[in-house]
Design an enzyme around this catalytic site. Structure first.
Site, PDB file in Angstrom:
ATOM      1  N   CYS A 112       0.840  -1.199   0.000  1.00  0.00           N
ATOM      2  CA  CYS A 112       0.000   0.000   0.000  1.00  0.00           C
ATOM      3  C   CYS A 112       0.878   1.253   0.000  1.00  0.00           C
ATOM      4  O   CYS A 112       1.521   1.548  -0.998  1.00  0.00           O
ATOM      5  CB  CYS A 112      -0.980  -0.042   1.162  1.00  0.00           C
ATOM      6  SG  CYS A 112      -2.345   1.148   1.016  1.00  0.00           S
ATOM      7  N   HIS A 147      -3.328  -5.683   1.131  1.00  0.00           N
ATOM      8  CA  HIS A 147      -2.623  -5.875   2.399  1.00  0.00           C
ATOM      9  C   HIS A 147      -2.515  -7.353   2.782  1.00  0.00           C
ATOM     10  O   HIS A 147      -3.373  -7.871   3.511  1.00  0.00           O
ATOM     11  CB  HIS A 147      -3.358  -5.131   3.507  1.00  0.00           C
ATOM     12  CG  HIS A 147      -3.208  -3.645   3.457  1.00  0.00           C
ATOM     13  ND1 HIS A 147      -2.285  -2.959   4.215  1.00  0.00           N
ATOM     14  CD2 HIS A 147      -3.857  -2.708   2.727  1.00  0.00           C
ATOM     15  CE1 HIS A 147      -2.373  -1.659   3.970  1.00  0.00           C
ATOM     16  NE2 HIS A 147      -3.326  -1.480   3.062  1.00  0.00           N
ATOM     17  N   GLU A 183      -0.645  -8.661   4.957  1.00  0.00           N
ATOM     18  CA  GLU A 183      -0.453  -8.807   6.400  1.00  0.00           C
ATOM     19  C   GLU A 183      -1.773  -8.865   7.151  1.00  0.00           C
ATOM     20  O   GLU A 183      -1.809  -9.269   8.320  1.00  0.00           O
ATOM     21  CB  GLU A 183       0.429  -7.666   6.948  1.00  0.00           C
ATOM     22  CG  GLU A 183      -0.255  -6.331   7.153  1.00  0.00           C
ATOM     23  CD  GLU A 183      -0.457  -5.520   5.882  1.00  0.00           C
ATOM     24  OE1 GLU A 183      -0.757  -4.310   6.001  1.00  0.00           O
ATOM     25  OE2 GLU A 183      -0.336  -6.074   4.768  1.00  0.00           O
TER      26      GLU A 183
END
Length: 224
Positions: free
Chosen positions: A87, A195, A197
């Protein structure tokens, strides 16, 4: 020596804690790096996480790309160190010249926050080797300036060299050619807007599909 992956924090970074958690999920030491650091502390790879960075009001990632730690990251990446930009981290890598193109305001000028299906188009990178070619993975997106753009020559080069790593199956932001992520010529530096994560286990995310990126780089580092 144990494997160590650095996670950078800029003033305003939101997802450094989540990125460090994802690193630890594959049993790797997550090393905190501050934007002003003049030392990468012996890490084997670097994650530039999402959120915001100082100076984003001028252009996302523009000021952060000049941070002292980024000078070290650029040098290390050009020497072969794996780097993942997520991002805002993707924006920073583009601004730093490690990846081509730029990220601009989303088509429709709205913030986008939702789970998004991506297709993995390149599994020959340091961060995607665990995926099957053409695999579809469910990863969250949350961004305002996520529309990937590049001139026609650059896009043709990316397509011709297989450097489009991820594509949206339902483009949320108007990115050219549905591009969600790209890599450098060596496949060691990868940037993407979604994302991973936030998708390392089904309990806290829409899937555990993002874990493959961290497992992939672990494989690369263990073999090195």
């Amino acid at each position: 020596m144990s494997t160590r992956i650095g996670v950078i924090t800029f003033p305003g970074t939101l997802d450094d804690v989540d990125a460090a958690r994802a690193v630890r999920a594959v049993e790797v030491e997550a090393v905190p790096l501050w934007h002003g650091d003049a030392d990468l502390r012996g890490v084997d790879a670097v994650v530039v996480p999402g959120g915001f960075s100082y100076g984003d009001y001028l252009r996302a990632g523009a000021i952060a790309s000049y941070a002292p730690v980024m000078g070290l990251v650029v040098e290390a990446a050009r020497g072969g160190m794996p780097v993942l930009g997520i991002c805002n981290g993707f924006q920073v890598l583009c601004e730093a010249g490690l990846l081509p193109g730029a990220l601009i305001r989303n088509a429709g000028l709205h913030f986008v926050c939702r789970d998004e299906w991506l297709r993995v188009d390149n599994t020959d990178t340091a961060w995607t080797a665990r995926y099957a070619p053409g695999a579809e993975i469910l990863i969250p997106v949350k961004h305002m300036d996520g529309c990937y753009v590049a001139d026609a020559e650059t896009v043709a080069e990316l397509e011709g060299e297989g450097r489009v790593v991820f594509r949206y199956t339902d483009n949320p932001n108007g990115s050219v050619a549905d591009i969600a992520g790209v890599c450098d010529a060596g496949g060691r530096v990868v940037g993407l807007m979604p994302h991973p994560e936030h998708a390392i286990e089904a309990l806290t995310g829409p899937s555990d599909d993002g874990l493959g990126m961290f497992l992939s780089v672990l494989d690369q580092l263990v073999r090195a």
